[in-house]
Design a protein around this motif. Structure first.
Motif, PDB file in Angstrom:
ATOM      1  N   TYR A   1      -1.538   6.134  -8.261  1.00 36.05           N
ATOM      2  CA  TYR A   1      -2.076   5.801  -6.947  1.00 36.05           C
ATOM      3  C   TYR A   1      -2.052   6.999  -6.006  1.00 36.05           C
ATOM      4  O   TYR A   1      -2.918   7.145  -5.146  1.00 36.05           O
TER       5      TYR A   1
ATOM      6  N   TYR B   1      -7.847   9.055  -4.073  1.00 35.35           N
ATOM      7  CA  TYR B   1      -9.234   9.382  -3.752  1.00 35.35           C
ATOM      8  C   TYR B   1      -9.441   9.566  -2.241  1.00 35.35           C
ATOM      9  O   TYR B   1     -10.534   9.881  -1.798  1.00 35.35           O
TER      10      TYR B   1
ATOM     11  N   PHE C   1       0.400   7.623  -0.870  1.00 40.13           N
ATOM     12  CA  PHE C   1       1.183   6.619  -1.597  1.00 40.13           C
ATOM     13  C   PHE C   1       2.528   7.207  -2.017  1.00 40.13           C
ATOM     14  O   PHE C   1       2.605   8.274  -2.626  1.00 40.13           O
TER      15      PHE C   1
ATOM     16  N   GLY D   1      -6.631   1.689   1.500  1.00 36.75           N
ATOM     17  CA  GLY D   1      -6.889   2.293   0.197  1.00 36.75           C
ATOM     18  C   GLY D   1      -7.217   3.772   0.344  1.00 36.75           C
ATOM     19  O   GLY D   1      -6.724   4.611  -0.416  1.00 36.75           O
ATOM     20  N   TRP D   2      -8.029   4.106   1.336  1.00 34.44           N
ATOM     21  CA  TRP D   2      -8.395   5.510   1.560  1.00 34.44           C
ATOM     22  C   TRP D   2      -7.189   6.314   2.055  1.00 34.44           C
ATOM     23  O   TRP D   2      -7.002   7.462   1.670  1.00 34.44           O
TER      24      TRP D   2
ATOM     25  N   PHE E   1       0.823  -1.206   0.000  1.00 29.42           N
ATOM     26  CA  PHE E   1       0.000   0.000   0.000  1.00 29.42           C
ATOM     27  C   PHE E   1       0.864   1.266   0.000  1.00 29.42           C
ATOM     28  O   PHE E   1       0.525   2.252  -0.652  1.00 29.42           O
TER      29      PHE E   1
ATOM     30  N   TRP F   1      -8.691  -3.942  -3.989  1.00 27.47           N
ATOM     31  CA  TRP F   1      -7.230  -4.007  -3.911  1.00 27.47           C
ATOM     32  C   TRP F   1      -6.741  -5.253  -4.623  1.00 27.47           C
ATOM     33  O   TRP F   1      -7.220  -6.364  -4.352  1.00 27.47           O
TER      34      TRP F   1
ATOM     35  N   VAL G   1      -7.646   5.064 -10.302  1.00 24.57           N
ATOM     36  CA  VAL G   1      -7.013   3.993  -9.524  1.00 24.57           C
ATOM     37  C   VAL G   1      -7.589   2.643  -9.926  1.00 24.57           C
ATOM     38  O   VAL G   1      -6.857   1.652 -10.081  1.00 24.57           O
TER      39      VAL G   1
ATOM     40  N   SER H   1       4.601   0.691  -4.626  1.00 23.77           N
ATOM     41  CA  SER H   1       4.254  -0.390  -5.543  1.00 23.77           C
ATOM     42  C   SER H   1       4.868  -1.704  -5.065  1.00 23.77           C
ATOM     43  O   SER H   1       6.005  -1.750  -4.586  1.00 23.77           O
TER      44      SER H   1
ATOM     45  N   GLY I   1      -4.070  10.211  -0.162  1.00 25.60           N
ATOM     46  CA  GLY I   1      -3.021  10.284  -1.176  1.00 25.60           C
ATOM     47  C   GLY I   1      -1.614  10.189  -0.639  1.00 25.60           C
ATOM     48  O   GLY I   1      -0.700  10.879  -1.124  1.00 25.60           O
TER      49      GLY I   1
ATOM     50  N   ARG J   1      -5.489  -0.374 -11.428  1.00 24.07           N
ATOM     51  CA  ARG J   1      -5.482  -1.620 -10.657  1.00 24.07           C
ATOM     52  C   ARG J   1      -5.792  -2.812 -11.557  1.00 24.07           C
ATOM     53  O   ARG J   1      -5.159  -3.870 -11.455  1.00 24.07           O
TER      54      ARG J   1
ATOM     55  N   TYR K   1      -4.321   6.078  -1.296  1.00 26.95           N
ATOM     56  CA  TYR K   1      -4.620   6.377  -2.693  1.00 26.95           C
ATOM     57  C   TYR K   1      -5.164   7.787  -2.867  1.00 26.95           C
ATOM     58  O   TYR K   1      -5.618   8.430  -1.913  1.00 26.95           O
TER      59      TYR K   1
END
Length: 377
Positions: A189, A318, A323, A312-313, A41, A123, A197, A44, A321, A201, A316
Motif C-alpha cells: 500500500y 499511487y 501508508f 486512497g490518493w 487507511f 477501497w 494496490v 492495515s 504514499g 486489495r 497509497y
C-alpha cells in the motif's frame, strides 16, 4: 420519496426532508471518517488485532483510545439505524404506488452495484455492499406490523451478542496469517502502483469478509430498529422524548464498554448518540447549533465515496504514499481537514443542485429516468 395517489413516484424533495435526520447522518459521517482514516487507511485494518504494535506517542495513544471507546463501531451503528429508518420512510411514502416493491428492490440493487465497484476498485473497507444485502433481507419485514419489526430486531441483536460471546470456530485467520498480511500491506500500500494496490486489495477481501459476517446480524437488527423508531413516531417532532432516551442509553452504554461488555455497550451508546443528536437538532436552538451538518448528511453517499478516493490518493503508493508513515494525530488532522472541506462543498453544492452527484445517479437509476438536478429546474 413522495407519492401522490396514482401519480408517478418521485424522490423526496428538500422541503419534505426531516432536517434532524440529515444532521445526524452528517455527524455520523464524521465518526466513520475518523475511524476509517486512523484505523484503515493509515495502517492495515488488521494491525489492531496484533498483540504488539509499533510504539506511539502519548498523544496518539490517547486519541486512539478515545476513538476506540467512544467512536469505533458506534458511528457505523448510527448509520445502520439511519439506513433502516430511511428505508422505512421510503416504503411508507410509496404506500400508494403499485411500483413500491420493484422500486425499492431496484434501489437496493443499484446500491449493491455501487458497493461492489467501491469494494473492488476503490477501497475494500466498503460498507455499501453489506447494507444493500441487509436491506434486501429487511425489506419484507416492512410489510408487517410494528411489533414484528421490534421482535425481529431483538432476535437479530441477540444473535449478534451470542456470536460475540461465542465466536464461530475458524471464522478469523490465525495470528501468523495476520502478522504476515500486515507486513505485506505496509509494503504494497505504501509503495505499489495502482495495479499493485488493486491486486492486493482483491486478495484482502477473503480476509475482510469474516469481519462483515461477524457484525451482519447487528446490521440487520439496527436496520429493523431504525424502521421501528420511524414507525413508532420517535423521529418525528419528538425532541423531548428522544432527549429522555439519550441520557440513560449513553450512561449505561459507556458503563458497559468500560466494564468490558463492548458489544451491548456499543449498541446502547449508538442509540444514545442518535436520540441525543436528533433531539437537539429538532429544537430551534439546536438547528442553529448543528444545522451545518444537514447538507453534508443530504450528500452522505457522495461524501463517503469521495473520502475513499481522497484518502486512497493520500495514503497509497499511487499517490502520496503515506501508508504506515503517520501517527494517529497526524492522520486524524488530515481527515478533519477533508471533512471541513466537504462541509463547505456540500453547502455550496446544494444551494445550486437538488442532490449530490452520486445521489442523483442513484435516484436516476432507481426510477429509470433522469431526475431534475438544478434547483431552478
Amino acid at each position: 420519496m413522495a407519492c401522490d395517489g396514482g401519480a408517478f413516484p418521485r424522490p423526496t424533495g428538500a422541503q419534505e426532508r426531516i432536517d434532524a435526520i440529515d444532521v445526524l447522518r452528517g455527524i455520523a459521517l464524521l465518526g466513520v471518517l475518523a475511524i476509517n482514516v486512523v484505523m484503515e487507511f493509515r495502517v492495515s485494518i488488521f494491525e489492531q488485532f496484533l498483540a504488539s504494535k509499533p510504539p506511539a506517542s502519548p498523544l496518539d495513544d490517547a486519541i486512539e483510545t478515545i476513538l476506540t471507546l467512544a467512536v469505533e463501531l458506534k458511528a457505523l451503528a448510527l448509520f445502520s439505524l439511519l439506513f433502516g429508518a430511511g428505508l422505512a420512510i421510503q416504503f411508507d411514502r410509496l404506500a400508494d404506488s403499485e411500483r413500491r416493491t420493484p422500486l425499492l428492490v431496484r434501489r437496493l440493487a443499484v446500491l449493491l452495484a455501487f458497493g461492489l465497484i467501491h469494494l473492488c476498485l476503490i477501497w475494500n473497507g466498503d460498507i455499501l455492499t453489506e447494507y444493500a444485502l441487509a436491506g434486501l433481507i429487511v425489506l419484507p419485514f416492512l410489510f408487517g406490523p410494528r411489533w414484528l419489526l421490534a421482535v425481529a430486531a431483538l432476535a437479530s441483536l441477540l444473535l449478534y451478542l451470542a456470536m460475540q460471546a461465542f465466536p464461530p470456530a475458524g471464522l478469523f485467520p490465525s495470528t501468523e496469517t495476520i502478522t504476515q498480511h500486515v507486513a505485506d500491506a505496509t509494503r504494497i500500500y505504501a509503495t505499489g502502483g495502482f495495479l499493485d494496490v488493486l491486486a492486493f486489495r482483491l486478495r484482502e477481501i477473503p480476509l475482510i469478509a469474516p469481519l462483515h459476517a461477524f457484525i451482519f446480524p447487528r446490521t440487520i437488527g439496527l436496520f429493523l430498529l431504525g424502521a421501528f423508531a420511524w414507525r413508532a413516531g420517535l423521529l418525528q417532532n419528538a425532541p423531548g422524548r428522544l432527549l429522555w432516551i439519550a441520557a440513560p442509553c449513553i450512561g449505561l452504554g459507556a458503563a458497559l464498554i468500560l466494564a468490558g461488555t463492548e458489544a451491548l455497550g456499543t449498541i446502547l451508546l449508538a442509540l444514545g448518540y442518535g436520540a441525543g443528536i436528533i433531539g437537539i437538532a429538532s429544537l430551534r436552538s439546536g438547528k442553529a447549533l448543528l444545522g451545518w451538518a444537514a447538507p453534508l448528511g443530504r450528500m452522505a453517499f457522495t461524501n463517503y465515496l469521495a473520502q475513499s478516493l481522497i484518502f486512497g490518493w493520500i495514503f497509497y503508493g499511487y499517490g502520496l504514499g503515506l501508508f504506515g508513515r503517520l501517527g494517529v494525530a497526524s492522520a486524524l488532522a488530515i481527515g478533519l481537514a477533508v471533512y471541513a472541506g466537504q462541509v463547505l462543498f456540500s453547502a455550496w453544492w446544494l444551494r445550486r443542485y437538488r442532490y449530490g452527484p452520486v445521489e442523483w445517479l442513484w435516484r436516476t437509476l432507481m426510477y429509470g429516468a433522469a431526475q431534475p438536478m438544478r434547483q431552478t429546474a
